[in-house]
Design an enzyme around this catalytic site. Structure first.
Site, PDB file in Angstrom:
ATOM      1  N   GLN A 108       1.711  -1.673  -1.180  1.00  0.00           N
ATOM      2  CA  GLN A 108       2.334  -0.451  -0.601  1.00  0.00           C
ATOM      3  C   GLN A 108       1.751  -0.604   0.963  1.00  0.00           C
ATOM      4  O   GLN A 108       2.488   0.106   1.825  1.00  0.00           O
ATOM      5  CB  GLN A 108       1.697   0.798  -0.821  1.00  0.00           C
ATOM      6  CG  GLN A 108       1.998   1.015  -2.515  1.00  0.00           C
ATOM      7  CD  GLN A 108       1.302   2.415  -3.022  1.00  0.00           C
ATOM      8  OE1 GLN A 108       1.776   3.573  -2.790  1.00  0.00           O
ATOM      9  NE2 GLN A 108       0.057   2.064  -3.738  1.00  0.00           N
ATOM     10  N   ASP A 111       0.588  -3.695   6.558  1.00  0.00           N
ATOM     11  CA  ASP A 111      -0.220  -4.414   7.636  1.00  0.00           C
ATOM     12  C   ASP A 111      -0.293  -6.119   7.558  1.00  0.00           C
ATOM     13  O   ASP A 111      -1.036  -6.754   8.053  1.00  0.00           O
ATOM     14  CB  ASP A 111      -1.610  -3.765   7.483  1.00  0.00           C
ATOM     15  CG  ASP A 111      -2.348  -3.938   6.001  1.00  0.00           C
ATOM     16  OD1 ASP A 111      -1.804  -5.001   5.551  1.00  0.00           O
ATOM     17  OD2 ASP A 111      -3.282  -3.294   5.828  1.00  0.00           O
ATOM     18  N   HIS A 126       6.822  -1.033   0.915  1.00  0.00           N
ATOM     19  CA  HIS A 126       6.838   0.023   1.870  1.00  0.00           C
ATOM     20  C   HIS A 126       7.294  -0.676   3.063  1.00  0.00           C
ATOM     21  O   HIS A 126       7.130   0.025   4.176  1.00  0.00           O
ATOM     22  CB  HIS A 126       5.800   1.106   1.909  1.00  0.00           C
ATOM     23  CG  HIS A 126       5.555   2.251   0.682  1.00  0.00           C
ATOM     24  ND1 HIS A 126       4.501   2.451   0.437  1.00  0.00           N
ATOM     25  CD2 HIS A 126       6.473   2.208  -0.244  1.00  0.00           C
ATOM     26  CE1 HIS A 126       4.611   3.381  -0.655  1.00  0.00           C
ATOM     27  NE2 HIS A 126       6.003   2.968  -0.974  1.00  0.00           N
ATOM     28  N   GLY A 197      -7.116   0.751  -4.536  1.00  0.00           N
ATOM     29  CA  GLY A 197      -6.947   1.256  -3.275  1.00  0.00           C
ATOM     30  C   GLY A 197      -6.037   2.441  -2.882  1.00  0.00           C
ATOM     31  O   GLY A 197      -5.528   2.310  -1.948  1.00  0.00           O
ATOM     32  N   THR A 198      -5.381   2.842  -4.035  1.00  0.00           N
ATOM     33  CA  THR A 198      -4.285   3.789  -3.823  1.00  0.00           C
ATOM     34  C   THR A 198      -4.571   5.045  -4.517  1.00  0.00           C
ATOM     35  O   THR A 198      -5.236   5.263  -5.452  1.00  0.00           O
ATOM     36  CB  THR A 198      -3.136   2.996  -4.621  1.00  0.00           C
ATOM     37  OG1 THR A 198      -1.808   4.153  -4.290  1.00  0.00           O
ATOM     38  CG2 THR A 198      -2.999   2.859  -5.925  1.00  0.00           C
ATOM     39  N   ASN A 223     -11.320   1.885  -7.576  1.00  0.00           N
ATOM     40  CA  ASN A 223     -11.210   3.160  -6.477  1.00  0.00           C
ATOM     41  C   ASN A 223     -12.513   3.746  -6.563  1.00  0.00           C
ATOM     42  O   ASN A 223     -13.203   3.958  -7.502  1.00  0.00           O
ATOM     43  CB  ASN A 223     -10.193   4.112  -6.851  1.00  0.00           C
ATOM     44  CG  ASN A 223      -9.503   4.759  -5.547  1.00  0.00           C
ATOM     45  OD1 ASN A 223     -10.452   5.546  -4.864  1.00  0.00           O
ATOM     46  ND2 ASN A 223      -8.504   4.892  -5.342  1.00  0.00           N
ATOM     47  N   GLU A 225     -13.165   6.717  -5.691  1.00  0.00           N
ATOM     48  CA  GLU A 225     -12.604   8.028  -6.062  1.00  0.00           C
ATOM     49  C   GLU A 225     -11.827   8.094  -7.333  1.00  0.00           C
ATOM     50  O   GLU A 225     -10.952   7.192  -7.648  1.00  0.00           O
ATOM     51  CB  GLU A 225     -12.099   8.987  -5.015  1.00  0.00           C
ATOM     52  CG  GLU A 225     -12.466   8.734  -3.714  1.00  0.00           C
ATOM     53  CD  GLU A 225     -13.757   9.554  -3.447  1.00  0.00           C
ATOM     54  OE1 GLU A 225     -14.010  10.666  -4.138  1.00  0.00           O
ATOM     55  OE2 GLU A 225     -14.655   9.015  -2.459  1.00  0.00           O
TER      56      GLU A 225
END
Ligand code: BJW
Length: 257
Positions: A108, A111, A126, A197-198, A223, A225
């Site tokens: 996603q 960069d 994206h 990391g999403t 992740n 979290e």
């Protein structure tokens, strides 16, 4: 769901799954670039941009309301990204690609840091922050035109009263069809899906892990979290992508061929 924490040792059952997996899909989000110094979407914005919500800036409505402000935000982000380098997580994914029989990295992120780390099979859901497209026609705008027409925002060469805008997917816009179809086709075949990391909040990318699992894949989330994906993941590796992805890459290096 089984949660694994420090000291970053994979349980034997997961090691076995990783070694035996023939077809891999990796889904990445902003967290993978966080350790390179790129702020995530849901981090508080910094400096000048602290009072704006990314959701308001990353939309066609936001751009129509104030093209200069949105354009300047993207220029600021481009300059920030220009200065950073891929981190250990990006490099580990490029290594994992080399070890896997079949592999697709679905990102996603806009960069280009995966490509900078050497990943080759990358699908950008994206778009890409370095691309520029016409607000009216969606056609690409060349770097040459952009350099010759500095502005904030830059007029489009393809239509009058249109502007150049970043070639990214904003809220309310459809994902590039070819990229999405490539992702679904790989997910239909994969036996291992790594999700790193999403936040799992933005659709339709957020539904891809569940889709893969319904097709029979083992889903592993990395992740620090908990996210909505944690509830369905077969394994949750609690920690950062630069901590866990090198562990996985190293594990695969010992794979017998
Ligand atoms: C670490 C870490 C470390 C930190 N290591 N981890 C169905 C239901 C509800 C809503 C919708 C729906 N379908 C569509 C929608 C609407 C909308 C949507 O999902 N809204 C939700 C917010 C509710 N989706 C869309 O509009 C999409 N289009 C679409 O579906 O088209 C069809 C359609 C059209 C019209 C109507 C209906 C349907 C398009 C979505 C485009 C998203 N675009 C952006 C901007 C890209 C350009 C730019 O960069 O400027 O993409 S928004 C932003 O979110 C960006 C990201 O790619 C995306 C996902 O964010 P991500 O990567 O997950 O980052 P964060 O910041 O959210 O999370 C970071 C995570 O990393 C956290 O979990 C941390 O813990 C973790 N982390 N450090 C590992 N070191």
């Amino acid at each position: 769901m089984s949660t694994v924490k420090e000291p970053f040792i994979l349980p034997q059952a997961l090691q076995d799954q990783l070694i035996s997996a023939k077809s891999w899909v990796v889904l990445t989000g902003a967290g993978v670039s966080a350790e390179s110094g790129v702020p995530t979407f849901r981090d508080a914005q910094e400096g000048l941009w602290a009072k704006y919500r990314p959701e308001e800036l990353a939309s066609a409505e936001g751009f129509a309301r104030d093209p200069k402000m949105v354009w300047d935000w993207y220029q600021w982000r481009r300059e920030l990204i220009n200065k950073v380098k891929p981190n250990a997580g990006h490099h580990a994914l490029a290594e994992i690609e080399q070890s896997a029989d079949e592999f697709l990295l679905v990102t996603q992120n806009v960069d280009s840091l995966h490509q900078a780390a050497g990943s080759q099979k990358v699908v950008e859901l994206h778009g890409n922050i370095y691309r520029n497209i016409c607000t009216q026609t969606g056609r690409d705008i060349s770097d040459e035109w952009m350099t010759q027409h500095p502005g904030s925002p830059v007029p489009s060469p393809h239509a009058s009263a249109a502007f150049a805008r970043p070639g990214v997917v904003w809220f309310g816009e459809s994902l590039p069809q070819a990229a999405f179809e490539q992702a679904i086709s790989a997910l239909n075949r994969c036996d291992l899906m790594l999700v790193a990391g999403t936040s799992g909040l933005v659709q339709p990318a957020a539904s891809l892990p569940q889709w893969a699992q319904q097709q029979g894949a083992c889903v592993v989330e990395i992740n620090p979290e908990q996210t909505p994906i944690s509830a369905i993941a077969d394994y949750r590796l609690a920690g950062t992508s630069a901590q866990w992805l090198p562990v996985i890459a190293k594990n695969l290096k010992g794979k017998a061929y």
